[in-house]
Design an enzyme around this catalytic site. Structure first.
Site, PDB file in Angstrom:
ATOM      1  N   HIS A  15      32.203  -4.644 -29.633  1.00  0.00           N
ATOM      2  CA  HIS A  15      33.406  -5.470 -29.677  1.00  0.00           C
ATOM      3  C   HIS A  15      33.688  -5.940 -31.103  1.00  0.00           C
ATOM      4  O   HIS A  15      32.919  -6.703 -31.677  1.00  0.00           O
ATOM      5  CB  HIS A  15      33.211  -6.683 -28.751  1.00  0.00           C
ATOM      6  N   ARG A  16      34.760  -5.424 -31.683  1.00  0.00           N
ATOM      7  CA  ARG A  16      35.103  -5.690 -33.088  1.00  0.00           C
ATOM      8  C   ARG A  16      33.960  -5.253 -34.000  1.00  0.00           C
ATOM      9  O   ARG A  16      33.719  -5.851 -35.053  1.00  0.00           O
ATOM     10  CB  ARG A  16      35.452  -7.164 -33.305  1.00  0.00           C
ATOM     11  N   GLU A  42      35.315  -1.229 -30.462  1.00  0.00           N
ATOM     12  CA  GLU A  42      36.613  -1.782 -30.100  1.00  0.00           C
ATOM     13  C   GLU A  42      37.140  -2.511 -31.316  1.00  0.00           C
ATOM     14  O   GLU A  42      36.383  -3.183 -32.020  1.00  0.00           O
ATOM     15  CB  GLU A  42      36.457  -2.729 -28.909  1.00  0.00           C
ATOM     16  N   ASP A  44      41.073  -4.243 -33.283  1.00  0.00           N
ATOM     17  CA  ASP A  44      42.433  -4.747 -33.086  1.00  0.00           C
ATOM     18  C   ASP A  44      43.304  -4.328 -34.260  1.00  0.00           C
ATOM     19  O   ASP A  44      42.840  -4.326 -35.408  1.00  0.00           O
ATOM     20  CB  ASP A  44      42.428  -6.276 -33.009  1.00  0.00           C
ATOM     21  N   HIS A  57      41.930  -9.262 -36.026  1.00  0.00           N
ATOM     22  CA  HIS A  57      42.142  -9.796 -34.678  1.00  0.00           C
ATOM     23  C   HIS A  57      43.398 -10.653 -34.590  1.00  0.00           C
ATOM     24  O   HIS A  57      44.289 -10.384 -33.789  1.00  0.00           O
ATOM     25  CB  HIS A  57      40.931 -10.605 -34.216  1.00  0.00           C
ATOM     26  N   GLU A 119      42.914  -1.679 -29.811  1.00  0.00           N
ATOM     27  CA  GLU A 119      43.722  -2.680 -29.114  1.00  0.00           C
ATOM     28  C   GLU A 119      44.952  -2.981 -29.960  1.00  0.00           C
ATOM     29  O   GLU A 119      44.827  -3.458 -31.097  1.00  0.00           O
ATOM     30  CB  GLU A 119      42.943  -3.965 -28.853  1.00  0.00           C
ATOM     31  N   LYS A 121      47.691  -5.159 -31.028  1.00  0.00           N
ATOM     32  CA  LYS A 121      47.971  -6.592 -30.955  1.00  0.00           C
ATOM     33  C   LYS A 121      49.439  -6.911 -31.169  1.00  0.00           C
ATOM     34  O   LYS A 121      50.048  -7.636 -30.391  1.00  0.00           O
ATOM     35  CB  LYS A 121      47.133  -7.323 -32.012  1.00  0.00           C
ATOM     36  N   ASP A 238      29.605  -7.934 -28.129  1.00  0.00           N
ATOM     37  CA  ASP A 238      29.281  -8.266 -29.514  1.00  0.00           C
ATOM     38  C   ASP A 238      27.854  -7.857 -29.864  1.00  0.00           C
ATOM     39  O   ASP A 238      27.477  -7.875 -31.038  1.00  0.00           O
ATOM     40  CB  ASP A 238      29.404  -9.777 -29.744  1.00  0.00           C
TER      41      ASP A 238
END
Length: 253
Positions: A15-16, A42, A44, A57, A119, A121, A238
């Site tokens: 995640h990120r 993943e 953004d 993000h 993702e 945004k 994470d």
């Protein structure tokens, strides 16, 4: 152990990036995720004033010495002057870290074979098509999933290429997400992890229809274990090193 996923095993998507250990949504975090043998990352994206796809993000970006501004109002030359490493525990190790372009992420990860979940945004009309074209430029088109909380962005993606795999992100309960996913042509759903246990039969019903279930953000070891046992297809976390350990322990029983 019985495999209830649509893959060979539950996958681990960082995640990120490996954001528990390196500044989120940065090249160091993505490189670390690869080192930890995550299956994917993943991230953004937003569109800058000069039409560059920026990985970050929030809609705004800030630096204590520069201040705060919206990404859409800045050129990338301006954006890369901002230090996005705001974690006090990471400042000594990583120092100044800029928000990367999606181009740079693909350059880094294309050789690794990792999946990238993009993702979307911001809501600029041209951004979905630009993301698809950029993936093709780097030969990543078969390695990219697209997700969004604004599901209209998923529709825009399919207007450009009906075949790209999309996944609606959501936190509020959808009672029959497999029906909704079929309706919008999604390849997966990305629910808040609590939905995996609150909506009866969610994984079973999605899998019957070939729809993957990739919950977020799964950082508690107990919840990771429950999601793995339930047949989640990917854990967005994470802590990719912890998730990978639990996945391998489960599937090697």
């Amino acid at each position: 152990m019985e495999n209830r996923t649509l893959n060979e095993r539950t996958l681990v998507w960082a995640h990120r990036g490996a954001s528990a250990y390196a500044p989120e949504n940065t090249l160091p975090a993505f490189a670390l995720a690869a080192e930890m043998q995550a299956d994917g990352i993943e991230l953004d994206v937003h569109l800058s004033k000069d039409k560059k796809i920026v990985v970050h993000h929030n809609f705004d970006i800030w630096d204590p010495e520069i201040g705060k501004a919206y990404i859409r109002d800045l050129t990338y030359d301006e954006i890369e002057k901002y230090n996005v490493n705001h974690n006090e525990n990471m400042k000594e190790k990583y120092g100044f870290v800029k928000a990367p372009l999606l181009d740079e992420v693909y350059e880094l990860l294309a050789p690794t074979g990792l999946t990238v979940n993009v993702e979307i945004k911001s809501d600029e009309e041209e951004l979905p098509a630009m993301c698809i074209e950029l993936a093709k430029k780097y030969g990543m088109q078969d390695k990219v999933y697209y997700s969004a909380f604004n599901h209209l962005n998923l529709m825009k993606l399919h207007e450009t290429d009906i075949a790209v795999p999309t996944a609606p992100l959501y936190a509020q309960r959808i009672l029959f997400p497999w029906v909704y996913a079929n309706l919008i042509g999604a390849a997966a759903i990305h629910p808040d992890w609590g939905q995996v246990f609150e909506v009866p039969g969610i994984i079973r019903e999605c899998h019957i229809r070939g729809i993957r279930v990739n919950p977020w953000t799964v950082d508690d070891e107990g919840v990771m274990q429950r999601c793995i046992e339930a047949g989640a297809d990917a854990l967005i976390t994470d802590l990719p090193d912890v998730a990978r350990r639990l996945v391998l322990e489960y599937f090697e029983k």
